[in-house]
Design a protein around this motif. Structure first.
Motif, PDB file in Angstrom:
ATOM      1  N   LEU A  64       3.427  12.782 -10.457  1.00  0.00           N
ATOM      2  CA  LEU A  64       4.213  11.679 -11.002  1.00  0.00           C
ATOM      3  C   LEU A  64       4.092  11.627 -12.525  1.00  0.00           C
ATOM      4  O   LEU A  64       5.083  11.378 -13.226  1.00  0.00           O
ATOM      5  CB  LEU A  64       3.737  10.360 -10.381  1.00  0.00           C
ATOM      6  CG  LEU A  64       4.547   9.102 -10.682  1.00  0.00           C
ATOM      7  CD1 LEU A  64       6.006   9.291 -10.301  1.00  0.00           C
ATOM      8  CD2 LEU A  64       3.945   7.899  -9.935  1.00  0.00           C
ATOM      9  N   GLU A  65       2.901  11.872 -13.035  1.00  0.00           N
ATOM     10  CA  GLU A  65       2.703  11.888 -14.488  1.00  0.00           C
ATOM     11  C   GLU A  65       3.590  12.938 -15.149  1.00  0.00           C
ATOM     12  O   GLU A  65       4.159  12.706 -16.217  1.00  0.00           O
ATOM     13  CB  GLU A  65       1.231  12.167 -14.811  1.00  0.00           C
ATOM     14  CG  GLU A  65       0.310  10.998 -14.552  1.00  0.00           C
ATOM     15  CD  GLU A  65      -1.149  11.354 -14.767  1.00  0.00           C
ATOM     16  OE1 GLU A  65      -1.463  12.572 -14.839  1.00  0.00           O
ATOM     17  OE2 GLU A  65      -1.980  10.428 -14.844  1.00  0.00           O
ATOM     18  N   GLU A  66       3.702  14.101 -14.513  1.00  0.00           N
ATOM     19  CA  GLU A  66       4.522  15.177 -15.066  1.00  0.00           C
ATOM     20  C   GLU A  66       5.996  14.769 -15.116  1.00  0.00           C
ATOM     21  O   GLU A  66       6.683  15.013 -16.117  1.00  0.00           O
ATOM     22  CB  GLU A  66       4.346  16.446 -14.225  1.00  0.00           C
ATOM     23  CG  GLU A  66       5.072  17.660 -14.797  1.00  0.00           C
ATOM     24  CD  GLU A  66       4.795  18.933 -14.019  1.00  0.00           C
ATOM     25  OE1 GLU A  66       5.489  19.935 -14.247  1.00  0.00           O
ATOM     26  OE2 GLU A  66       3.867  18.914 -13.167  1.00  0.00           O
ATOM     27  N   ILE A  67       6.463  14.123 -14.035  1.00  0.00           N
ATOM     28  CA  ILE A  67       7.853  13.673 -13.998  1.00  0.00           C
ATOM     29  C   ILE A  67       8.096  12.609 -15.065  1.00  0.00           C
ATOM     30  O   ILE A  67       9.109  12.642 -15.785  1.00  0.00           O
ATOM     31  CB  ILE A  67       8.201  13.118 -12.604  1.00  0.00           C
ATOM     32  CG1 ILE A  67       8.159  14.238 -11.557  1.00  0.00           C
ATOM     33  CG2 ILE A  67       9.585  12.451 -12.617  1.00  0.00           C
ATOM     34  CD1 ILE A  67       8.335  13.754 -10.132  1.00  0.00           C
ATOM     35  N   LEU A 121      12.343   6.055  -9.277  1.00  0.00           N
ATOM     36  CA  LEU A 121      11.228   6.997  -9.219  1.00  0.00           C
ATOM     37  C   LEU A 121      10.170   6.534  -8.217  1.00  0.00           C
ATOM     38  O   LEU A 121       9.511   7.365  -7.580  1.00  0.00           O
ATOM     39  CB  LEU A 121      10.607   7.169 -10.610  1.00  0.00           C
ATOM     40  CG  LEU A 121       9.509   8.227 -10.728  1.00  0.00           C
ATOM     41  CD1 LEU A 121       9.980   9.567 -10.175  1.00  0.00           C
ATOM     42  CD2 LEU A 121       9.074   8.382 -12.191  1.00  0.00           C
ATOM     43  N   ALA A 122      10.004   5.229  -8.059  1.00  0.00           N
ATOM     44  CA  ALA A 122       9.067   4.710  -7.056  1.00  0.00           C
ATOM     45  C   ALA A 122       9.510   5.136  -5.658  1.00  0.00           C
ATOM     46  O   ALA A 122       8.686   5.544  -4.821  1.00  0.00           O
ATOM     47  CB  ALA A 122       8.982   3.188  -7.145  1.00  0.00           C
ATOM     48  N   GLY A 177       0.795  -1.221   0.000  1.00  0.00           N
ATOM     49  CA  GLY A 177       0.000   0.000   0.000  1.00  0.00           C
ATOM     50  C   GLY A 177       0.828   1.271   0.000  1.00  0.00           C
ATOM     51  O   GLY A 177       0.265   2.373   0.008  1.00  0.00           O
ATOM     52  N   GLU A 178       2.157   1.126  -0.021  1.00  0.00           N
ATOM     53  CA  GLU A 178       3.006   2.320  -0.084  1.00  0.00           C
ATOM     54  C   GLU A 178       2.819   3.043  -1.416  1.00  0.00           C
ATOM     55  O   GLU A 178       2.952   4.264  -1.498  1.00  0.00           O
ATOM     56  CB  GLU A 178       4.472   1.934   0.097  1.00  0.00           C
ATOM     57  CG  GLU A 178       4.819   1.396   1.468  1.00  0.00           C
ATOM     58  CD  GLU A 178       6.263   0.960   1.550  1.00  0.00           C
ATOM     59  OE1 GLU A 178       7.110   1.801   1.912  1.00  0.00           O
ATOM     60  OE2 GLU A 178       6.555  -0.231   1.252  1.00  0.00           O
ATOM     61  N   LEU A 179       2.542   2.274  -2.460  1.00  0.00           N
ATOM     62  CA  LEU A 179       2.207   2.822  -3.770  1.00  0.00           C
ATOM     63  C   LEU A 179       0.773   2.466  -4.113  1.00  0.00           C
ATOM     64  O   LEU A 179       0.312   1.358  -3.813  1.00  0.00           O
ATOM     65  CB  LEU A 179       3.127   2.260  -4.855  1.00  0.00           C
ATOM     66  CG  LEU A 179       4.584   2.714  -4.872  1.00  0.00           C
ATOM     67  CD1 LEU A 179       5.368   1.911  -5.904  1.00  0.00           C
ATOM     68  CD2 LEU A 179       4.689   4.205  -5.179  1.00  0.00           C
ATOM     69  N   ASP A 214       8.663  11.426  -1.204  1.00  0.00           N
ATOM     70  CA  ASP A 214       8.153  12.793  -1.318  1.00  0.00           C
ATOM     71  C   ASP A 214       6.633  12.876  -1.313  1.00  0.00           C
ATOM     72  O   ASP A 214       6.074  13.967  -1.375  1.00  0.00           O
ATOM     73  CB  ASP A 214       8.685  13.438  -2.609  1.00  0.00           C
ATOM     74  CG  ASP A 214      10.207  13.551  -2.617  1.00  0.00           C
ATOM     75  OD1 ASP A 214      10.822  13.383  -1.535  1.00  0.00           O
ATOM     76  OD2 ASP A 214      10.783  13.796  -3.689  1.00  0.00           O
ATOM     77  N   GLY A 215       5.971  11.723  -1.257  1.00  0.00           N
ATOM     78  CA  GLY A 215       4.507  11.722  -1.243  1.00  0.00           C
ATOM     79  C   GLY A 215       3.914  12.303  -2.521  1.00  0.00           C
ATOM     80  O   GLY A 215       2.945  13.071  -2.468  1.00  0.00           O
TER      81      GLY A 215
END
Length: 283
Positions: free
Chosen positions: A206-209, A192-193, A170-172, A199-200
């Motif tokens: 995340l999509e932008e990165i 990145l994960a 559940g961290e992701l 960084d929450g």
């Protein structure tokens, strides 16, 4: 196995006279897709069973006819809660189910509860593909879910092992995991994960990165292709293959009519996913 509705099969199995079976003669379903059971919910169910009993019998089968050992077809949560409640016997209906029927019943019963983790759901679909030799289209038809929905879950199996653990814990979230799979350079997923968790990051952030990293990767690939004197046609083909496979692709041209295509994979699970996209079975 002939096409049939597993819901109807279970419904038919649940009709009939039940008998009381010793709990120590019962084993969990070996095809159970659920890896974890919510302890609090099991305790709540155990309290209810202590107070009111079991209203719906378990459905069991005898793997070896004539031997008093049973496997659960449906009702494992009730069985586990009964053990917690201290029951020595549980009501059950014994039916003659094949391995295929038992597996399908276990998977579909859990999928219809809609509380499997994303990874458990993905593995449930994969078990139907590998063990029952069903296609994504057949699973879609049987479960009433769209083929893209099933394909999106199966893609989760291509995540690195550590990222899978983070998804399972559940961290992701499912949304974050799916976004990470959009990376063209799969070797960047783990790093990145970790940043996402640390960084929450929201799915939108995340999509932008991911988009920025993909633009850089595309620019780099284009420069490499130019250095290798790849034609725009070959470059476009590589990009289309990468989009289709969710994996890095490289076309090596040896002559006007001869060459090879390389597709990278990050793990055996990722290779299995790619083979599924190509509709290749090793059985």
């Amino acid at each position: 196995m002939e096409q049939k509705s597993i819901n109807k099969l279970i419904e038919n199995a649940s009709q009939g006279q039940y008998e009381l079976i010793d709990t120590d003669l019962i084993s969990p379903n070996p095809f159970q897709p659920r890896q974890t059971f919510d302890t609090a919910k099991l305790n709540d169910l155990a309290s209810s069973i202590k107070k009111s009993g079991i209203y719906q019998p378990l459905i069991l089968r005898q793997p070896v006819p004539g031997i008093d050992r049973y496997e659960i077809i449906a009702g494992e949560r009730r069985y586990r809660a009964s053990i917690i409640a201290g029951l020595k016997k549980v009501p059950a209906i014994i039916r003659n189910f094949s391995d295929e029927d038992t597996m399908e019943a276990a998977v579909i019963e859990n999928l219809q509860r809609e509380d499997l983790s994303p990874l458990e759901e993905a593995e449930a679909y994969q078990s139907l593909i590998q063990n029952l030799h069903l296609t994504q289209a057949q699973i879609s038809e049987r479960l009433g879910k769209s083929r893209p929905y099933i394909a999106n879950y199966l893609r989760l199996l291509g995540l690195p092992l550590q990222v899978k653990k983070e998804l399972q814990s559940g961290e992701l979230s499912m949304g974050q995991a799916r976004t990470l799979l959009g990376l063209k350079q799969l070797s960047q997923i783990q790093r990145l994960a970790e940043k996402t968790i640390r960084d929450g990051l929201t799915v939108r952030q995340l999509e932008e990165i991911v988009n920025n990293l993909n633009v850089k990767e595309k620019t780099f690939s284009t420069e490499v292709n130019k250095q290798e004197k790849k034609s725009p046609f070959i470059v476009e083909l590589e990009e289309r293959i990468q989009d289709k496979m969710g994996a890095k692709a490289n076309i090596i041209t040896k002559s006007r009519q001869h060459g090879k295509i390389e597709i990278e994979y990050e793990s055996m699970e990722d290779l299995d996913r790619i083979l599924e996209v190509l509709n290749i079975s090793l059985d």
